[in-house]
Design a protein around this motif. Structure first.
Motif, short mmCIF file in Angstrom:
data_model
loop_
_atom_site.label_atom_id
_atom_site.label_comp_id
_atom_site.label_asym_id
_atom_site.label_seq_id
_atom_site.Cartn_x
_atom_site.Cartn_y
_atom_site.Cartn_z
N LEU A 1 1.01 -1.56 -0.19
CA LEU A 1 0.44 0.14 -0.05
C LEU A 1 1.22 1.30 0.16
CD1 LEU A 1 -2.84 -1.33 2.44
CD2 LEU A 1 -3.47 -0.37 0.10
N ARG A 2 1.70 1.82 0.94
CA ARG A 2 2.94 2.10 1.34
C ARG A 2 3.26 2.08 -0.68
NH1 ARG A 2 2.58 4.99 5.15
NH2 ARG A 2 4.39 4.44 6.87
N SER A 3 3.61 1.55 -1.45
CA SER A 3 4.63 1.37 -2.07
C SER A 3 3.52 2.16 -3.32
CB SER A 3 4.80 0.15 -3.39
OG SER A 3 5.01 0.18 -4.08
N GLU A 4 2.14 2.01 -3.29
CA GLU A 4 1.21 2.25 -4.29
C GLU A 4 0.66 4.57 -3.87
OE1 GLU A 4 -1.94 1.47 -7.73
OE2 GLU A 4 -0.63 0.30 -6.60
N TRP A 5 0.94 4.17 -2.78
CA TRP A 5 0.91 5.46 -2.08
C TRP A 5 1.76 6.51 -2.84
CZ3 TRP A 5 -2.07 8.63 1.14
CH2 TRP A 5 -2.19 9.33 1.63
N ARG A 6 3.46 5.60 -3.10
CA ARG A 6 4.08 6.71 -3.60
C ARG A 6 4.01 7.32 -5.46
NH1 ARG A 6 7.17 3.89 0.05
NH2 ARG A 6 7.27 2.19 -1.40
N ARG A 7 3.38 5.89 -5.94
CA ARG A 7 3.13 5.55 -7.32
C ARG A 7 1.98 6.46 -8.15
NH1 ARG A 7 -0.43 3.54 -10.88
NH2 ARG A 7 -1.24 2.63 -9.58
N LEU A 8 1.14 6.69 -6.69
CA LEU A 8 0.04 7.37 -7.17
C LEU A 8 0.12 9.16 -7.20
CD1 LEU A 8 -2.85 5.04 -6.28
CD2 LEU A 8 -2.17 6.30 -8.34
N HIS A 9 0.37 10.17 -5.59
CA HIS A 9 0.46 10.67 -5.49
C HIS A 9 1.80 11.23 -5.01
CE1 HIS A 9 -3.16 10.64 -2.01
NE2 HIS A 9 -2.80 9.86 -2.43
N GLY A 10 2.68 10.96 -5.86
CA GLY A 10 4.51 11.24 -5.67
C GLY A 10 5.33 11.48 -4.93
N MET A 11 5.06 10.95 -4.01
CA MET A 11 5.66 11.06 -2.36
C MET A 11 5.18 10.17 -1.61
SD MET A 11 3.07 13.94 -1.10
CE MET A 11 4.02 14.85 0.33
N GLN A 12 6.79 9.93 -0.61
CA GLN A 12 6.19 9.54 0.74
C GLN A 12 5.10 8.92 1.72
OE1 GLN A 12 7.96 6.83 1.23
NE2 GLN A 12 10.00 6.79 0.38
N PRO A 13 3.93 8.17 1.34
CA PRO A 13 2.88 8.07 2.11
C PRO A 13 3.78 9.36 3.81
CG PRO A 13 4.14 6.04 2.50
CD PRO A 13 4.37 6.93 0.82
N PRO A 14 2.95 9.81 5.01
CA PRO A 14 3.51 9.65 6.00
C PRO A 14 3.35 8.26 7.38
CG PRO A 14 1.57 11.27 5.25
CD PRO A 14 1.98 10.62 4.65
N LYS A 15 4.60 8.78 7.57
CA LYS A 15 4.96 7.57 8.74
C LYS A 15 4.38 6.97 9.56
CE LYS A 15 9.72 8.49 8.42
NZ LYS A 15 11.03 8.81 8.98
N SER A 16 3.05 7.45 9.86
CA SER A 16 2.22 6.52 11.23
C SER A 16 0.84 7.15 10.23
CB SER A 16 2.33 8.43 12.13
OG SER A 16 1.20 9.47 11.87
N LEU A 17 0.63 7.26 9.03
CA LEU A 17 -0.38 7.11 8.62
C LEU A 17 -1.19 5.48 8.48
CD1 LEU A 17 -2.38 8.98 6.79
CD2 LEU A 17 -1.35 7.81 4.93
N SER A 18 -2.23 5.07 9.15
CA SER A 18 -3.40 3.67 8.85
C SER A 18 -3.32 3.25 7.75
CB SER A 18 -3.99 4.24 10.61
OG SER A 18 -4.82 4.90 9.77
N ARG A 19 -3.31 2.12 8.15
CA ARG A 19 -3.36 1.37 6.73
C ARG A 19 -5.41 1.85 6.39
NH1 ARG A 19 -3.08 -3.44 4.24
NH2 ARG A 19 -4.87 -4.42 3.12
N ASP A 20 -5.60 2.24 7.06
CA ASP A 20 -7.47 2.71 6.76
C ASP A 20 -7.22 3.88 6.25
OD1 ASP A 20 -10.08 3.12 7.15
OD2 ASP A 20 -9.76 4.59 7.77
N LEU A 21 -6.34 4.90 6.66
CA LEU A 21 -6.01 6.09 5.55
C LEU A 21 -5.66 5.82 4.31
CD1 LEU A 21 -5.68 8.60 9.57
CD2 LEU A 21 -7.47 8.57 6.75
N LEU A 22 -4.03 5.12 4.33
CA LEU A 22 -3.47 4.83 3.33
C LEU A 22 -4.82 4.55 1.82
CD1 LEU A 22 -0.74 2.92 4.59
CD2 LEU A 22 0.01 4.68 3.34
N LEU A 23 -5.09 3.31 2.31
CA LEU A 23 -6.37 2.73 1.25
C LEU A 23 -7.40 3.86 1.14
CD1 LEU A 23 -7.69 -0.26 2.84
CD2 LEU A 23 -6.61 -0.44 0.79
#
Length: 147
Positions: free
Chosen positions: A23-45
């Motif tokens: 999911l973190r990899s998918e976030w990087r692909r879509l947003h073009g940046m690292q996801p916040p470290k403390s982001l929960s699975r629900d918020l990542l989704l």
């Protein structure tokens, strides 16, 4: 159902089985940046889902973006905002001593009254009393600061 809706539904189904690392990899692909470290699975989704829907159906309109960009002015990091205004109910009497004189202001729904005359704001009264530009709420001690 349109093909866009079917593709989005398939993507969302695919996301449900991904690991947090994926999911973190998918976030990087879509947003073009690292996801916040403390982001929960629900918020990542949720963040990933939003980007997928945005790409399929379009994002916010230019007028909405323009309104949102002007709605909240930039605030430097670490600076907290204060409440915009202290609510003072009509009928409240505000008392302030200035240069040995006691000044009493009566709050109305559409302004304030001082020495029998109506004014549109506390700041106008504070200027009349002091002869200088003052924040009315600050002058009358409504902003939480000590005088």
């Amino acid at each position: 159902m349109t093909s866009d809706a079917i593709d989005v539904a398939a993507e969302l189904t695919r996301l449900e089985v991904l690991t947090n690392f994926e999911l973190r990899s998918e976030w990087r692909r879509l947003h073009g940046m690292q996801p916040p470290k403390s982001l929960s699975r629900d918020l990542l989704l949720r963040g990933i889902t939003y980007k997928i829907q945005e790409r399929a159906f379009g994002g916010l309109s230019k007028s909405v973006l323009r309104r949102l960009s002007g709605a909240v002015p930039d605030v430097p990091r670490g600076v907290t905002r204060k409440a915009t205004q202290a609510l003072v109910k009509p009928g409240t009497r505000l008392v302030r001593e200035w240069n040995g004189q006691t000044h009493t202001v009566l709050v109305h729904t559409d302004g304030v009254e001082w020495r029998g005359k109506r004014y549109r704001s506390l700041s106008v009264v504070a200027r009349e009393i002091t002869g200088a530009h003052w924040s009315g709420p600050r002058f009358f001690g409504l902003d939480g600061r000590s005088k």
